[in-house]
Scaffold this motif. Structure first.
Motif, PDB file in Angstrom:
ATOM      1  N   GLU A 196       0.828  -1.202   0.000  1.00 49.87           N
ATOM      2  CA  GLU A 196       0.000   0.000   0.000  1.00 49.87           C
ATOM      3  C   GLU A 196       0.860   1.248   0.000  1.00 49.87           C
ATOM      4  OE1 GLU A 196      -3.445   1.037   2.416  1.00 49.87           O
ATOM      5  OE2 GLU A 196      -4.259  -0.950   2.007  1.00 49.87           O
ATOM      6  N   VAL A 197       0.450   2.209  -0.807  1.00 51.02           N
ATOM      7  CA  VAL A 197       1.102   3.514  -0.895  1.00 51.02           C
ATOM      8  C   VAL A 197       0.009   4.571  -0.828  1.00 51.02           C
ATOM      9  CG1 VAL A 197       2.431   5.062  -2.375  1.00 51.02           C
ATOM     10  CG2 VAL A 197       3.034   2.645  -2.271  1.00 51.02           C
ATOM     11  N   PHE A 198       0.218   5.569   0.023  1.00 48.60           N
ATOM     12  CA  PHE A 198      -0.715   6.691   0.139  1.00 48.60           C
ATOM     13  C   PHE A 198      -0.020   7.922  -0.399  1.00 48.60           C
ATOM     14  CE2 PHE A 198      -2.571  10.358   2.176  1.00 48.60           C
ATOM     15  CZ  PHE A 198      -3.928  10.088   2.196  1.00 48.60           C
ATOM     16  N   MET A 199      -0.690   8.609  -1.322  1.00 47.79           N
ATOM     17  CA  MET A 199      -0.093   9.794  -1.927  1.00 47.79           C
ATOM     18  C   MET A 199      -1.108  10.923  -1.983  1.00 47.79           C
ATOM     19  SD  MET A 199      -0.076   8.636  -5.939  1.00 47.79           S
ATOM     20  CE  MET A 199       0.175  10.242  -6.619  1.00 47.79           C
ATOM     21  N   CYS A 200      -0.602  12.128  -2.184  1.00 46.20           N
ATOM     22  CA  CYS A 200      -1.461  13.292  -2.355  1.00 46.20           C
ATOM     23  C   CYS A 200      -1.022  14.084  -3.575  1.00 46.20           C
ATOM     24  CB  CYS A 200      -1.401  14.214  -1.139  1.00 46.20           C
ATOM     25  SG  CYS A 200      -2.246  13.583   0.309  1.00 46.20           S
ATOM     26  N   LEU A 201      -2.012  14.608  -4.279  1.00 44.59           N
ATOM     27  CA  LEU A 201      -1.782  15.576  -5.337  1.00 44.59           C
ATOM     28  C   LEU A 201      -2.122  16.925  -4.733  1.00 44.59           C
ATOM     29  CD1 LEU A 201      -3.655  13.822  -8.286  1.00 44.59           C
ATOM     30  CD2 LEU A 201      -1.259  13.626  -7.674  1.00 44.59           C
ATOM     31  N   PHE A 202      -1.137  17.794  -4.648  1.00 41.88           N
ATOM     32  CA  PHE A 202      -1.336  19.117  -4.080  1.00 41.88           C
ATOM     33  C   PHE A 202      -1.639  20.089  -5.213  1.00 41.88           C
ATOM     34  CE2 PHE A 202       1.429  16.812  -1.159  1.00 41.88           C
ATOM     35  CZ  PHE A 202       0.675  16.898   0.007  1.00 41.88           C
ATOM     36  N   LEU A 203      -2.712  20.859  -5.060  1.00 46.10           N
ATOM     37  CA  LEU A 203      -3.217  21.710  -6.130  1.00 46.10           C
ATOM     38  C   LEU A 203      -3.318  23.160  -5.669  1.00 46.10           C
ATOM     39  CD1 LEU A 203      -6.188  19.349  -7.042  1.00 46.10           C
ATOM     40  CD2 LEU A 203      -3.938  19.377  -8.116  1.00 46.10           C
ATOM     41  N   ASP A 204      -3.190  24.079  -6.636  1.00 45.84           N
ATOM     42  CA  ASP A 204      -3.399  25.492  -6.322  1.00 45.84           C
ATOM     43  C   ASP A 204      -4.885  25.815  -6.396  1.00 45.84           C
ATOM     44  OD1 ASP A 204      -4.061  25.851  -9.028  1.00 45.84           O
ATOM     45  OD2 ASP A 204      -2.192  26.880  -9.522  1.00 45.84           O
ATOM     46  N   ASN A 205      -5.245  27.103  -6.294  1.00 45.21           N
ATOM     47  CA  ASN A 205      -6.665  27.449  -6.272  1.00 45.21           C
ATOM     48  C   ASN A 205      -7.355  27.326  -7.629  1.00 45.21           C
ATOM     49  OD1 ASN A 205      -5.466  29.640  -7.424  1.00 45.21           O
ATOM     50  ND2 ASN A 205      -6.278  31.144  -6.002  1.00 45.21           N
ATOM     51  N   GLN A 206      -6.590  27.075  -8.696  1.00 42.42           N
ATOM     52  CA  GLN A 206      -7.155  26.797 -10.015  1.00 42.42           C
ATOM     53  C   GLN A 206      -7.117  25.295 -10.331  1.00 42.42           C
ATOM     54  OE1 GLN A 206      -8.508  29.300 -11.990  1.00 42.42           O
ATOM     55  NE2 GLN A 206      -8.222  30.414 -10.065  1.00 42.42           N
ATOM     56  N   PHE A 248      -9.084   8.691  -4.047  1.00 42.07           N
ATOM     57  CA  PHE A 248      -9.176   7.576  -4.978  1.00 42.07           C
ATOM     58  C   PHE A 248      -8.537   6.341  -4.366  1.00 42.07           C
ATOM     59  CE2 PHE A 248      -8.918  11.151  -8.124  1.00 42.07           C
ATOM     60  CZ  PHE A 248     -10.194  11.024  -8.625  1.00 42.07           C
ATOM     61  N   ILE A 249      -9.153   5.194  -4.621  1.00 45.04           N
ATOM     62  CA  ILE A 249      -8.553   3.916  -4.252  1.00 45.04           C
ATOM     63  C   ILE A 249      -8.323   3.152  -5.548  1.00 45.04           C
ATOM     64  CG2 ILE A 249      -8.804   1.734  -3.013  1.00 45.04           C
ATOM     65  CD1 ILE A 249     -10.709   3.204  -1.091  1.00 45.04           C
ATOM     66  N   VAL A 250      -7.075   2.770  -5.762  1.00 42.04           N
ATOM     67  CA  VAL A 250      -6.694   2.066  -6.984  1.00 42.04           C
ATOM     68  C   VAL A 250      -6.588   0.582  -6.696  1.00 42.04           C
ATOM     69  CG1 VAL A 250      -4.919   1.788  -8.750  1.00 42.04           C
ATOM     70  CG2 VAL A 250      -5.445   4.072  -7.868  1.00 42.04           C
ATOM     71  N   GLY A 251      -7.384  -0.184  -7.403  1.00 43.20           N
ATOM     72  CA  GLY A 251      -7.322  -1.645  -7.384  1.00 43.20           C
ATOM     73  C   GLY A 251      -7.391  -2.071  -8.836  1.00 43.20           C
ATOM     74  N   GLU A 252      -8.233  -3.035  -9.131  1.00 40.39           N
ATOM     75  CA  GLU A 252      -8.449  -3.394 -10.537  1.00 40.39           C
ATOM     76  C   GLU A 252      -9.177  -2.273 -11.263  1.00 40.39           C
ATOM     77  OE1 GLU A 252     -10.230  -7.244 -10.815  1.00 40.39           O
ATOM     78  OE2 GLU A 252      -8.522  -8.203  -9.843  1.00 40.39           O
ATOM     79  N   ALA A 293      -0.666  24.518  -0.771  1.00 44.46           N
ATOM     80  CA  ALA A 293      -1.803  23.985  -1.522  1.00 44.46           C
ATOM     81  C   ALA A 293      -3.109  24.634  -1.085  1.00 44.46           C
ATOM     82  CB  ALA A 293      -1.892  22.482  -1.322  1.00 44.46           C
ATOM     83  N   ALA A 294      -3.998  24.822  -2.047  1.00 45.57           N
ATOM     84  CA  ALA A 294      -5.351  25.293  -1.767  1.00 45.57           C
ATOM     85  C   ALA A 294      -6.327  24.126  -1.743  1.00 45.57           C
ATOM     86  CB  ALA A 294      -5.780  26.305  -2.824  1.00 45.57           C
ATOM     87  N   ALA A 295      -5.937  23.041  -2.396  1.00 45.38           N
ATOM     88  CA  ALA A 295      -6.780  21.846  -2.471  1.00 45.38           C
ATOM     89  C   ALA A 295      -5.884  20.636  -2.645  1.00 45.38           C
ATOM     90  CB  ALA A 295      -7.754  21.959  -3.648  1.00 45.38           C
ATOM     91  N   LEU A 296      -6.458  19.469  -2.443  1.00 43.47           N
ATOM     92  CA  LEU A 296      -5.678  18.255  -2.699  1.00 43.47           C
ATOM     93  C   LEU A 296      -6.583  17.090  -3.034  1.00 43.47           C
ATOM     94  CD1 LEU A 296      -5.829  16.173  -0.085  1.00 43.47           C
ATOM     95  CD2 LEU A 296      -4.136  17.690   0.842  1.00 43.47           C
ATOM     96  N   ILE A 297      -5.956  16.121  -3.664  1.00 40.24           N
ATOM     97  CA  ILE A 297      -6.601  14.844  -3.965  1.00 40.24           C
ATOM     98  C   ILE A 297      -5.753  13.778  -3.298  1.00 40.24           C
ATOM     99  CG2 ILE A 297      -7.188  13.173  -5.762  1.00 40.24           C
ATOM    100  CD1 ILE A 297      -7.536  15.598  -7.672  1.00 40.24           C
ATOM    101  N   MET A 298      -6.391  12.938  -2.518  1.00 39.30           N
ATOM    102  CA  MET A 298      -5.695  11.834  -1.867  1.00 39.30           C
ATOM    103  C   MET A 298      -5.889  10.579  -2.703  1.00 39.30           C
ATOM    104  SD  MET A 298      -6.975  12.447   2.050  1.00 39.30           S
ATOM    105  CE  MET A 298      -8.715  12.462   1.622  1.00 39.30           C
ATOM    106  N   ALA A 299      -4.946   9.684  -2.603  1.00 39.36           N
ATOM    107  CA  ALA A 299      -5.074   8.413  -3.312  1.00 39.36           C
ATOM    108  C   ALA A 299      -4.227   7.360  -2.623  1.00 39.36           C
ATOM    109  CB  ALA A 299      -4.631   8.565  -4.767  1.00 39.36           C
ATOM    110  N   HIS A 300      -4.712   6.143  -2.682  1.00 39.58           N
ATOM    111  CA  HIS A 300      -3.899   5.013  -2.249  1.00 39.58           C
ATOM    112  C   HIS A 300      -4.333   3.785  -3.031  1.00 39.58           C
ATOM    113  CE1 HIS A 300      -7.330   4.076   0.434  1.00 39.58           C
ATOM    114  NE2 HIS A 300      -6.816   2.870   0.563  1.00 39.58           N
ATOM    115  N   ASN A 301      -3.509   2.780  -2.980  1.00 37.93           N
ATOM    116  CA  ASN A 301      -3.800   1.552  -3.717  1.00 37.93           C
ATOM    117  C   ASN A 301      -4.186   0.443  -2.761  1.00 37.93           C
ATOM    118  OD1 ASN A 301      -1.118   1.383  -2.697  1.00 37.93           O
ATOM    119  ND2 ASN A 301      -0.666  -0.243  -4.151  1.00 37.93           N
TER     120      ASN A 301
END
Length: 157
Positions: A57-67, A142-146, A100-108
């Motif tokens: 398992e890996v947990f990551m974040c995409l850090f985003l600006d206000n746009q 997001f959760i990444v599997g199949e 960051a102004a926003a983010l998206i989290m994800a892990h598998n």
């Protein structure tokens, strides 16, 4: 089977290195700093490419600006075949570091099952609450599997 055009305009069967190289090229075109993540599908494709190969398992974040342009993509935590410890304090520190102004989290999920566990739901709520205190919006998890599971698409954010 994938075929590539060679130097003499003849096609040849792509080997594993060719496929990896092409995947990296696609990743770089669609997932570069400053790129606006304008749709969930675009974010899903990028995240799946990044997380699918891991056998833990890996947990990551995409850090985003206000746009919603990508500032950084950071792997924050690594775990075992069936779990990873995620610490809200560290996610908040990274979000502030990237301004960051926003983010998206994800892990598998190495098991291939994309459905969220109860622990996934709990940590998502903890992170959302912690980040809200400093005015950082959580756009999705997001959760990444199949396949790729989206918390936002399922009304869990």
């Amino acid at each position: 089977m994938l075929f590539l055009r060679g130097t003499n305009n003849r096609y040849r069967v792509a080997d594993e290195d060719d496929v990896i190289f092409e995947a990296i090229q696609i990743y770089n075109r669609t997932f570069s700093k400053g790129e606006a993540l304008t749709s969930a599908d675009k974010a899903k494709d990028c995240i799946k490419l990044k997380l699918a190969p891991f056998e833990h398992e890996v947990f990551m974040c995409l850090f985003l600006d206000n746009q919603h342009r990508l500032i950084a993509c950071e792997e924050l935590f690594r775990g075992t075949i069936d779990g990873a410890s995620v610490y809200p304090r560290e996610v908040v520190k990274s979000a502030l570091l990237h301004n960051a102004a926003a983010l998206i989290m994800a892990h598998n999920h190495p098991s291939g099952i994309s459905e969220p566990s109860q622990a996934d739901k709990v940590i998502t709520e903890k992170l959302k609450a912690a980040l809200a205190l400093i005015d950082i919006r959580v756009l999705d998890h997001f959760i990444v599997g199949e396949s790729v599971y989206s918390f936002a698409e399922h009304g869990l954010l």
